[in-house]
Write a protein that holds these residues in place. Structure first.
Motif, PDB file in Angstrom:
ATOM      1  N   SER A 158       0.819  -1.219   0.000  1.00  0.00           N
ATOM      2  CA  SER A 158       0.000   0.000   0.000  1.00  0.00           C
ATOM      3  C   SER A 158       0.851   1.266   0.000  1.00  0.00           C
ATOM      4  CB  SER A 158      -0.928   0.005   1.213  1.00  0.00           C
ATOM      5  OG  SER A 158      -0.176   0.004   2.414  1.00  0.00           O
ATOM      6  N   PRO A 181      -0.880   2.361  -4.680  1.00  0.00           N
ATOM      7  CA  PRO A 181      -1.197   1.477  -3.543  1.00  0.00           C
ATOM      8  C   PRO A 181      -1.947   0.202  -3.897  1.00  0.00           C
ATOM      9  CG  PRO A 181      -2.761   3.279  -3.634  1.00  0.00           C
ATOM     10  CD  PRO A 181      -1.745   3.537  -4.715  1.00  0.00           C
ATOM     11  N   ASP A 182      -2.448   0.115  -5.134  1.00  0.00           N
ATOM     12  CA  ASP A 182      -3.255  -1.051  -5.502  1.00  0.00           C
ATOM     13  C   ASP A 182      -3.258  -1.208  -7.022  1.00  0.00           C
ATOM     14  OD1 ASP A 182      -5.086   0.910  -6.454  1.00  0.00           O
ATOM     15  OD2 ASP A 182      -6.151   0.903  -4.541  1.00  0.00           O
TER      16      ASP A 182
END
Length: 197
Positions: A158, A181-182
């Motif tokens: 993340s 983060p994703d």
């Protein structure tokens, strides 16, 4: 069953690992069925086990995970010039390995307490200033997304971020961070790079 992809640290092998066998000196630190990516150039992308990589950053003796030596599980992606001819073969091989159940680690600097904690590490060193750097990054991210489609699972920390290579100057590239983060953020960044290249 396909292998997994993890964005994370590439563990550092012990000094003089090349003097021993993989079973004795490499696999206690690295996974026997794991491939570790790093940002190479055309001169050191394909180096035999134990031979000097003669480079900086992830190829360096001081900081590199392999202490500046080649290893068949340490897979160089040329991030210094736009070279699909060489890199396409590498990514095709990675896809085959992934389909065969091997795992892949994409380098992210995760040193605790470091201001750069979470920094994505393919082409974000010397590669920030090379000719066609935006196109190179667009290519690499597109290829990483192709691998992610194949993977059974993808782990993205993340705290991952990357320098904004679309900025006009080295100073802005170094000081402007893009949070990744994703997977949704990674896809959006890849689309931004594709549009800018």
């Amino acid at each position: 069953m396909a292998g997994n992809i993890a964005f994370g640290m590439v563990p550092r092998l012990p000094d003089k690992w090349w003097d021993g066998t993989d079973a004795d000196t490499v696999w206690p630190t690295w996974g026997k069925n794991t491939l570790y990516l790093w940002g190479a150039n055309s001169g050191n992308q394909f180096i035999a086990r134990g031979q000097p990589l003669n480079g900086g950053g992830m190829a360096s003796v001081q900081k590199g995970p392999t202490r500046g030596r080649g290893h068949p599980q340490y897979i160089g992606i040329d991030t210094m010039e736009l070279s699909p001819k060489a890199n396409d073969g590498v990514f095709d091989s990675l896809k085959t390995s992934l389909n065969g159940g091997e795992d892949i680690v994409v380098p992210v600097y995760m040193k605790h307490g470091d201001a750069n904690n979470g920094s994505f590490g393919l082409g974000t060193g010397y590669g920030l200033d090379v000719q066609d750097h935006v196109q190179i990054h667009a290519y690499v991210w597109a290829k990483l997304l192709e691998l992610i489609v194949v993977a059974a699972k993808t782990d993205i920390p993340s705290v991952m971020w990357t320098p904004d290579v679309t900025q006009a100057t080295h100073e802005l590239r170094n000081s402007t961070r893009v949070a990744l983060p994703d997977l949704a953020a990674v896809k959006a960044w890849a689309a931004t790079l594709a549009a800018a290249s």
